[in-house]
Design a protein around this motif. Structure first.
Motif, PDB file in Angstrom:
ATOM      1  N   SER A  20     -23.131   7.463   4.965  1.00  0.00           N
ATOM      2  CA  SER A  20     -23.819   7.255   3.694  1.00  0.00           C
ATOM      3  C   SER A  20     -23.776   5.803   3.239  1.00  0.00           C
ATOM      4  CB  SER A  20     -23.181   8.145   2.618  1.00  0.00           C
ATOM      5  OG  SER A  20     -21.807   7.811   2.456  1.00  0.00           O
ATOM      6  N   GLY A  21     -23.116   4.960   4.004  1.00  0.00           N
ATOM      7  CA  GLY A  21     -22.983   3.566   3.604  1.00  0.00           C
ATOM      8  C   GLY A  21     -21.690   3.288   2.870  1.00  0.00           C
ATOM      9  N   GLU A  22     -20.914   4.343   2.538  1.00  0.00           N
ATOM     10  CA  GLU A  22     -19.634   4.179   1.856  1.00  0.00           C
ATOM     11  C   GLU A  22     -18.493   4.098   2.882  1.00  0.00           C
ATOM     12  OE1 GLU A  22     -19.482   7.475  -0.861  1.00  0.00           O
ATOM     13  OE2 GLU A  22     -20.262   6.234  -2.486  1.00  0.00           O
ATOM     14  N   TYR A  23     -17.446   3.348   2.514  1.00  0.00           N
ATOM     15  CA  TYR A  23     -16.294   3.197   3.383  1.00  0.00           C
ATOM     16  C   TYR A  23     -15.121   4.015   2.829  1.00  0.00           C
ATOM     17  CZ  TYR A  23     -18.589  -0.892   5.546  1.00  0.00           C
ATOM     18  OH  TYR A  23     -19.451  -1.737   6.203  1.00  0.00           O
ATOM     19  N   PRO A  24     -14.364   4.644   3.719  1.00  0.00           N
ATOM     20  CA  PRO A  24     -13.159   5.342   3.236  1.00  0.00           C
ATOM     21  C   PRO A  24     -12.109   4.328   2.786  1.00  0.00           C
ATOM     22  CG  PRO A  24     -13.266   5.411   5.625  1.00  0.00           C
ATOM     23  CD  PRO A  24     -14.565   4.825   5.170  1.00  0.00           C
ATOM     24  N   LEU A  25     -11.370   4.688   1.731  1.00  0.00           N
ATOM     25  CA  LEU A  25     -10.329   3.815   1.200  1.00  0.00           C
ATOM     26  C   LEU A  25      -8.981   4.162   1.820  1.00  0.00           C
ATOM     27  CD1 LEU A  25     -11.095   3.424  -2.611  1.00  0.00           C
ATOM     28  CD2 LEU A  25     -10.872   1.582  -0.924  1.00  0.00           C
ATOM     29  N   TYR A  26      -8.204   3.120   2.139  1.00  0.00           N
ATOM     30  CA  TYR A  26      -6.874   3.297   2.711  1.00  0.00           C
ATOM     31  C   TYR A  26      -5.849   2.616   1.797  1.00  0.00           C
ATOM     32  CZ  TYR A  26      -8.662   5.068   7.160  1.00  0.00           C
ATOM     33  OH  TYR A  26      -9.260   5.828   8.140  1.00  0.00           O
ATOM     34  N   ALA A  27      -4.614   3.070   1.926  1.00  0.00           N
ATOM     35  CA  ALA A  27      -3.490   2.429   1.236  1.00  0.00           C
ATOM     36  C   ALA A  27      -2.530   1.901   2.285  1.00  0.00           C
ATOM     37  CB  ALA A  27      -2.789   3.418   0.320  1.00  0.00           C
ATOM     38  N   ARG A  28      -1.957   0.731   2.023  1.00  0.00           N
ATOM     39  CA  ARG A  28      -0.983   0.150   2.937  1.00  0.00           C
ATOM     40  C   ARG A  28       0.289  -0.180   2.146  1.00  0.00           C
ATOM     41  NH1 ARG A  28      -3.411  -4.489   4.728  1.00  0.00           N
ATOM     42  NH2 ARG A  28      -4.338  -3.446   6.542  1.00  0.00           N
ATOM     43  N   ILE A  29       1.428   0.387   2.598  1.00  0.00           N
ATOM     44  CA  ILE A  29       2.725   0.090   1.987  1.00  0.00           C
ATOM     45  C   ILE A  29       3.450  -0.886   2.905  1.00  0.00           C
ATOM     46  CG2 ILE A  29       4.800   1.094   0.957  1.00  0.00           C
ATOM     47  CD1 ILE A  29       3.420   3.834   1.396  1.00  0.00           C
ATOM     48  N   THR A  30       4.023  -1.943   2.325  1.00  0.00           N
ATOM     49  CA  THR A  30       4.705  -2.959   3.122  1.00  0.00           C
ATOM     50  C   THR A  30       6.075  -3.246   2.529  1.00  0.00           C
ATOM     51  OG1 THR A  30       2.571  -3.985   3.612  1.00  0.00           O
ATOM     52  CG2 THR A  30       4.544  -5.269   4.113  1.00  0.00           C
ATOM     53  N   THR A  31       7.109  -3.216   3.370  1.00  0.00           N
ATOM     54  CA  THR A  31       8.456  -3.642   2.989  1.00  0.00           C
ATOM     55  C   THR A  31       9.087  -4.345   4.184  1.00  0.00           C
ATOM     56  OG1 THR A  31       9.492  -1.576   3.721  1.00  0.00           O
ATOM     57  CG2 THR A  31       8.806  -1.689   1.427  1.00  0.00           C
ATOM     58  N   GLU A  32       9.591  -5.554   3.965  1.00  0.00           N
ATOM     59  CA  GLU A  32      10.290  -6.315   5.003  1.00  0.00           C
ATOM     60  C   GLU A  32       9.502  -6.408   6.311  1.00  0.00           C
ATOM     61  OE1 GLU A  32      14.279  -5.049   5.794  1.00  0.00           O
ATOM     62  OE2 GLU A  32      15.033  -6.760   4.661  1.00  0.00           O
ATOM     63  N   GLY A  33       8.229  -6.592   6.221  1.00  0.00           N
ATOM     64  CA  GLY A  33       7.415  -6.730   7.424  1.00  0.00           C
ATOM     65  C   GLY A  33       6.996  -5.417   8.049  1.00  0.00           C
ATOM     66  N   GLN A  34       7.551  -4.304   7.599  1.00  0.00           N
ATOM     67  CA  GLN A  34       7.146  -2.986   8.096  1.00  0.00           C
ATOM     68  C   GLN A  34       6.000  -2.471   7.226  1.00  0.00           C
ATOM     69  OE1 GLN A  34      10.452  -0.229   8.987  1.00  0.00           O
ATOM     70  NE2 GLN A  34      11.822  -1.850   8.314  1.00  0.00           N
ATOM     71  N   LYS A  35       5.143  -1.686   7.831  1.00  0.00           N
ATOM     72  CA  LYS A  35       4.029  -1.159   7.059  1.00  0.00           C
ATOM     73  C   LYS A  35       3.658   0.257   7.509  1.00  0.00           C
ATOM     74  CE  LYS A  35       0.404  -3.187   9.998  1.00  0.00           C
ATOM     75  NZ  LYS A  35      -0.783  -4.069  10.011  1.00  0.00           N
ATOM     76  N   ALA A  36       3.018   0.955   6.597  1.00  0.00           N
ATOM     77  CA  ALA A  36       2.505   2.293   6.869  1.00  0.00           C
ATOM     78  C   ALA A  36       1.174   2.414   6.155  1.00  0.00           C
ATOM     79  CB  ALA A  36       3.479   3.370   6.390  1.00  0.00           C
ATOM     80  N   GLU A  37       0.183   2.960   6.859  1.00  0.00           N
ATOM     81  CA  GLU A  37      -1.149   3.095   6.287  1.00  0.00           C
ATOM     82  C   GLU A  37      -1.574   4.558   6.293  1.00  0.00           C
ATOM     83  OE1 GLU A  37      -3.819   0.651   8.467  1.00  0.00           O
ATOM     84  OE2 GLU A  37      -2.877  -1.244   7.875  1.00  0.00           O
ATOM     85  N   PHE A  38      -2.417   4.909   5.327  1.00  0.00           N
ATOM     86  CA  PHE A  38      -2.942   6.274   5.259  1.00  0.00           C
ATOM     87  C   PHE A  38      -4.185   6.263   4.366  1.00  0.00           C
ATOM     88  CE2 PHE A  38       0.187   5.718   1.967  1.00  0.00           C
ATOM     89  CZ  PHE A  38      -0.408   6.234   0.828  1.00  0.00           C
ATOM     90  N   THR A  39      -5.061   7.202   4.606  1.00  0.00           N
ATOM     91  CA  THR A  39      -6.253   7.327   3.778  1.00  0.00           C
ATOM     92  C   THR A  39      -5.902   8.065   2.499  1.00  0.00           C
ATOM     93  OG1 THR A  39      -8.486   8.238   3.653  1.00  0.00           O
ATOM     94  CG2 THR A  39      -6.897   9.450   4.981  1.00  0.00           C
ATOM     95  N   ILE A  40      -6.520   7.648   1.402  1.00  0.00           N
ATOM     96  CA  ILE A  40      -6.226   8.298   0.115  1.00  0.00           C
ATOM     97  C   ILE A  40      -7.268   9.363  -0.228  1.00  0.00           C
ATOM     98  CG2 ILE A  40      -5.045   6.240  -0.739  1.00  0.00           C
ATOM     99  CD1 ILE A  40      -7.538   5.680  -2.445  1.00  0.00           C
TER     100      ILE A  40
END
Length: 292
Positions: A20-40
Motif C-alpha cells: 500500500s506504500g506504507e512501511y511497517p514500524l520497528y522498535a530498537r532497544i539499545t544498551t551497551e552496544g547490544q540491541k534488539a529489534e521487533f515490529t510494533i
C-alpha cells in the motif's frame, strides 16, 4: 544490573514486497552496544514520518492515534526499565523485550509454593516419616494463610518475595486472635511458614528472609497424672454418637490399665471382645494390632 542506561528508537523499514506504500514500524532497544529489534504492529507512510522526532507529522486521525501509541510503548519500556533497576536485576535489550511481550517467568506465589512443599509432606506421611496430625497441620496452615490474606489484603495469594516481617507479625496476630491458637500451636504454624520461606530462598524465588532475627519460644507444658476419679469419669462418658472418639477413649483406657505406651506403639482397635476379661465399669478389653 549491569547498566542503567538504554535508548529506544522507532523507525520504518521498507518491506520486501510493494504494498500500500506504507512501511511497517520497528522498535530498537539499545544498551551497551547490544540491541534488539521487533515490529510494533503499526505502519506509517514514509512521506509523513519524522525520524528525528520519531513520530508522524501527518494530520489524519490515524497519524494522531499512531503518535499516541508510540508514546504508550515508550512509557511501557520506561516502566519496565525502572522496575528492573528497583529489583536489582540484570538489564539488556532481550530482557526488556521479553518483559514487554510478557515472556518472563511469573513471580512465585506464597500459597502455591506452600502447596508445593505440602506435596513433599504428603510423601513423607505416606512413607511413615510424619504422622497424619502433622501433615494435616501443614495443609491447614495454607488455609489459614488464605483466610488471613483475604481478610487483610482482599486477595488469596501474594508473591512470596513480598512477604515481609510485618506480614509475619500480622499473621501471628491473626492466629492468636482470630483462630484462638495457643502459643505452641501458633509457633508450630509459624515454623511451617518459615520452612516454606527458606525453601523459596534456596530456589532463589526470593532474596530476603522476613524471619531474620525472629525467635519462637514454645511454652513448656506442665503435665500431671490422671487421678482414679478422673479416669472413671472418662470411662463413664457416653460417646456412642462419636464412634471415632469412643475408639480413642477405649484405646486410652486400655493403655492406662495395661501400661502400653501410645508414644511407642501404634494401636488400632479391631474389634471389641465381649467374652474377654473386663477391666472395670463394664469396659471390655479390645483386640489390638501392634505396629512398630
Amino acid at each position: 544490573m549491569k547498566d542503567s542506561f538504554f535508548t529506544l528508537t522507532f523507525f520504518p523499514r521498507k518491506p520486501r514486497s510493494a504494498g500500500s506504500g506504507e512501511y511497517p514500524l520497528y522498535a530498537r532497544i539499545t544498551t551497551e552496544g547490544q540491541k534488539a529489534e521487533f515490529t510494533i504492529g503499526r505502519k506509517v507512510n514514509p512521506s509523513v514520518w519524522d525520524q528525528r522526532a520519531q513520530r508522524s507529522n501527518g494530520r489524519s486521525r490515524r497519524d494522531i492515534e499512531l503518535n499516541k501509541y508510540l508514546e504508550m510503548v515508550r512509557s511501557r519500556f520506561y516502566e519496565i526499565h525502572n522496575r528492573l533497576i528497583n529489583e536489582g536485576q540484570f538489564i539488556n535489550p532481550q530482557i526488556m523485550k521479553n518483559h514487554y511481550f510478557g515472556m518472563v517467568e511469573k513471580p512465585k506465589m506464597l500459597c502455591d509454593v506452600f502447596r508445593e512443599t505440602n506435596i513433599k509432606r504428603r510423601e513423607e506421611y505416606e512413607r511413615g516419616d510424619i504422622g497424619y496430625a502433622t501433615f494435616s497441620r501443614w495443609e491447614r496452615c495454607v488455609t489459614y494463610l488464605e483466610e488471613f490474606m483475604t481478610l487483610n489484603r482482599g486477595e488469596k495469594d501474594i508473591p512470596i518475595k513480598d512477604v515481609t516481617a510485618g506480614f509475619i507479625q500480622d499473621f501471628e496476630h491473626f492466629l492468636r486472635m482470630s483462630k484462638e491458637c495457643a502459643n505452641n500451636t501458633t509457633v508450630r504454624y509459624l515454623r511451617y511458614l518459615k520452612n516454606v520461606i527458606q525453601y523459596a530462598i534456596a530456589n532463589k524465588w526470593t532474596n530476603d528472609d522476613p524471619f531474620a532475627g525472629k525467635r519462637f519460644k514454645r511454652t513448656k507444658a506442665e503435665r500431671c497424672f490422671l487421678t482414679e476419679p478422673e479416669l472413671q469419669r472418662i470411662m463413664a462418658l457416653d460417646l456412642k454418637a462419636f464412634p471415632r472418639l469412643e475408639s480413642v477413649r477405649d484405646t486410652f483406657v486400655f493403655c492406662c490399665y495395661t501400661f502400653v505406651a501410645l508414644t511407642n506403639v501404634c494401636l488400632i482397635i479391631n474389634k471389641l471382645q465381649t467374652n474377654n476379661r473386663g477391666i472395670g465399669n463394664g469396659l471390655e478389653t479390645t483386640c489390638l494390632h501392634h505396629f512398630a
